[in-house]
Design an enzyme around this catalytic site. Structure first.
Site, PDB file in Angstrom:
ATOM      1  N   ASP A 125     -57.693 -24.421   7.117  1.00  0.00           N
ATOM      2  CA  ASP A 125     -56.857 -25.152   6.145  1.00  0.00           C
ATOM      3  C   ASP A 125     -57.778 -25.957   5.231  1.00  0.00           C
ATOM      4  O   ASP A 125     -58.120 -27.099   5.533  1.00  0.00           O
ATOM      5  CB  ASP A 125     -55.910 -26.107   6.870  1.00  0.00           C
ATOM      6  N   ARG A 133     -60.590 -29.308   6.132  1.00  0.00           N
ATOM      7  CA  ARG A 133     -61.352 -29.315   7.392  1.00  0.00           C
ATOM      8  C   ARG A 133     -62.857 -29.368   7.137  1.00  0.00           C
ATOM      9  O   ARG A 133     -63.623 -29.765   8.013  1.00  0.00           O
ATOM     10  CB  ARG A 133     -61.024 -28.067   8.217  1.00  0.00           C
ATOM     11  N   ARG A 198     -50.162 -32.858  -0.895  1.00  0.00           N
ATOM     12  CA  ARG A 198     -50.443 -31.434  -0.723  1.00  0.00           C
ATOM     13  C   ARG A 198     -49.804 -30.555  -1.804  1.00  0.00           C
ATOM     14  O   ARG A 198     -50.146 -29.370  -1.902  1.00  0.00           O
ATOM     15  CB  ARG A 198     -49.965 -30.995   0.660  1.00  0.00           C
ATOM     16  N   LYS A 228     -48.060 -21.206   1.201  1.00  0.00           N
ATOM     17  CA  LYS A 228     -47.272 -21.878   2.234  1.00  0.00           C
ATOM     18  C   LYS A 228     -46.527 -23.067   1.618  1.00  0.00           C
ATOM     19  O   LYS A 228     -46.960 -23.593   0.592  1.00  0.00           O
ATOM     20  CB  LYS A 228     -48.173 -22.323   3.392  1.00  0.00           C
ATOM     21  N   HIS A 229     -45.338 -23.421   2.180  1.00  0.00           N
ATOM     22  CA  HIS A 229     -44.725 -22.956   3.425  1.00  0.00           C
ATOM     23  C   HIS A 229     -43.372 -22.365   3.052  1.00  0.00           C
ATOM     24  O   HIS A 229     -42.472 -23.117   2.657  1.00  0.00           O
ATOM     25  CB  HIS A 229     -44.550 -24.107   4.398  1.00  0.00           C
ATOM     26  N   HIS A 241     -43.957 -30.500  12.539  1.00  0.00           N
ATOM     27  CA  HIS A 241     -44.864 -30.588  13.683  1.00  0.00           C
ATOM     28  C   HIS A 241     -44.176 -31.269  14.863  1.00  0.00           C
ATOM     29  O   HIS A 241     -44.501 -31.002  16.024  1.00  0.00           O
ATOM     30  CB  HIS A 241     -46.124 -31.389  13.324  1.00  0.00           C
ATOM     31  N   ASP A 311     -46.265 -20.224  10.624  1.00  0.00           N
ATOM     32  CA  ASP A 311     -46.943 -21.493  10.828  1.00  0.00           C
ATOM     33  C   ASP A 311     -47.182 -21.593  12.333  1.00  0.00           C
ATOM     34  O   ASP A 311     -46.732 -20.742  13.111  1.00  0.00           O
ATOM     35  CB  ASP A 311     -46.088 -22.645  10.304  1.00  0.00           C
TER      36      ASP A 311
END
Length: 388
Positions: A125, A133, A198, A228-229, A241, A311
């Site tokens: 990601d 990351r 994002r 995404k998403h 999440h 996901d």
């Protein structure tokens, strides 16, 4: 999609033969048919296990990968077709997971790729900003968020940042970026999209234009990307999440516009589904588990026949309500081609790949998932990999 070259076909044949020493029962014989002349056809192996392995993507722990490590074992035996990398380990609250420096990451990915008979999808990601990351403090290039780029609304700037990002991925041996986010920023209080900057914009057209620049910069350097998403997480009030997210009253059809434009432009590699529920689209299942949303909207209405990735199947929205085996069955039946298990939540399972692999095997054996459905996903995944 380009036809397979002879080298690609031989690689796939070799992959099938490798199963004799891997996840496949020793009593079975593998015969890979010759490619069809003049057709965009992926050879379908007789061995079901080889196809199942290509549908599984997992996260793992380690800055290095030793020969006896679970992830190397799973790659060698063909139980996984892809991995996802993280810089932070949630269960241990440790900043040490897979990423330490550019040199370390390049070595790690080279080891993983050498363990694979069929090219491995190595994903991450790297959206930019708060969801990146590969961070500057670890020696990677500086980046900015999608929101920052959308506010500037200068396509040349977006292209420049994306090219720098894509080059860093290439240097590290990463071939699939789990980005860009094409969610429309319709809810400024969104706890998982807006909060982390994002989304490019509240305007679907701006989202699509900047996402296309992002994608083309990656394609220029040979890196695949992921939208995404799907079908849109920007209007949500909750974080998937943590549990099931209902966007029935907040979602708008305009959230499909970026997908439509990018698919029509021929620039869409992978679409990642959202764990969001929308009773107006499917009164029973969230998008990841929905035939109506994946098959009806994404495949039929928008005309996408590429790879659909879930996901993280371990996120609360799925794991809490549906359970492991049931969720896997529903996702495959809905049209998901790659089942993603980030393996980076409150619990870590070093055997997650073999667990998922065994579940899919059993589902096919018991007639709950058809072989034809597995072959369909295998074909899509291998066509994607043929472009690496």
């Amino acid at each position: 999609m380009d036809p397979l070259t002879r080298r690609e076909f031989l690689a796939y044949s070799a992959a099938a033969l490798a199963w004799l020493a891997g996840c496949a029962p020793m009593s079975q014989t593998i015969q890979t048919p010759a490619p069809t002349q003049g057709a965009n056809v992926i050879p379908t192996p007789d061995h079901l296990d080889q196809m199942i392995g290509q549908m599984i993507l997992v996260g793992f722990r380690g800055l290095i990968a030793k020969d006896d490590s679970p992830i190397v074992r799973d790659i060698r035996t063909g139980c996984v077709g892809g991995v996802v990398l993280f810089d932070f380990d949630v269960a241990t609250a440790s900043p040490v997971r897979n990423v330490q420096s550019p040199e370390q990451l390049k070595t790690l990915n080279a080891v993983l790729q050498r363990a694979a008979t069929t090219p491995l999808l190595i994903s991450i990601d790297q959206e930019g900003g708060k969801v990146a990351r590969l961070k500057e403090k670890a020696g990677f290039p500086a980046n900015v968020s999608a929101q920052h780029l959308g506010v500037q609304n200068d396509l040349a700037t977006t292209r420049r940042y994306a090219e720098t990002m894509a080059q860093a991925l290439v240097n590290a041996g990463i071939n699939l970026n789990l980005a860009p986010v094409v969610d429309v920023n319709t809810n400024p209080q969104n706890p998982i999209i807006a909060k982390y900057e994002r989304s490019f914009s509240v305007e679907p057209g701006i989202v699509a234009d900047h996402a296309l620049e992002f994608i083309r910069a990656h394609h220029k350097l040979g890196v695949l990307t992921t939208l995404k998403h799907f079908p849109g997480h920007g209007s949500s009030r909750e974080d998937s999440h943590l549990g099931l997210v209902d966007v029935t009253k907040t979602w708008a059809r305009s959230e499909l516009n970026p997908y439509a434009k990018i698919i029509q432009a021929g620039e869409c590699d992978v679409v990642m589904t959202a764990h969001v529920f929308n009773a107006n689209l499917d009164g029973h299942y969230p998008a990841t588990l929905s035939k109506k949303i994946i098959g009806g909207i994404l495949r039929d209405e928008l005309g996408f026949d590429g790879v659909v990735m879930s996901d993280d199947m371990q996120m609360g929205a799925i794991a809490q309500k549906y359970g492991f085996e049931n969720a896997v069955q529903l996702a495959i039946d809905a049209g998901v081609d790659i089942l993603a298990f980030a393996n980076n939540s409150l619990f870590f399972d070093e055997n997650i790949a073999t667990r998922a692999f065994t579940v899919v095997q059993r589902l096919v054996r018991e007639g709950k998932v058809s072989r034809a459905r597995i072959e369909q996903s295998y074909t899509r995944v291998m066509r994607l990999k043929a472009r690496l």
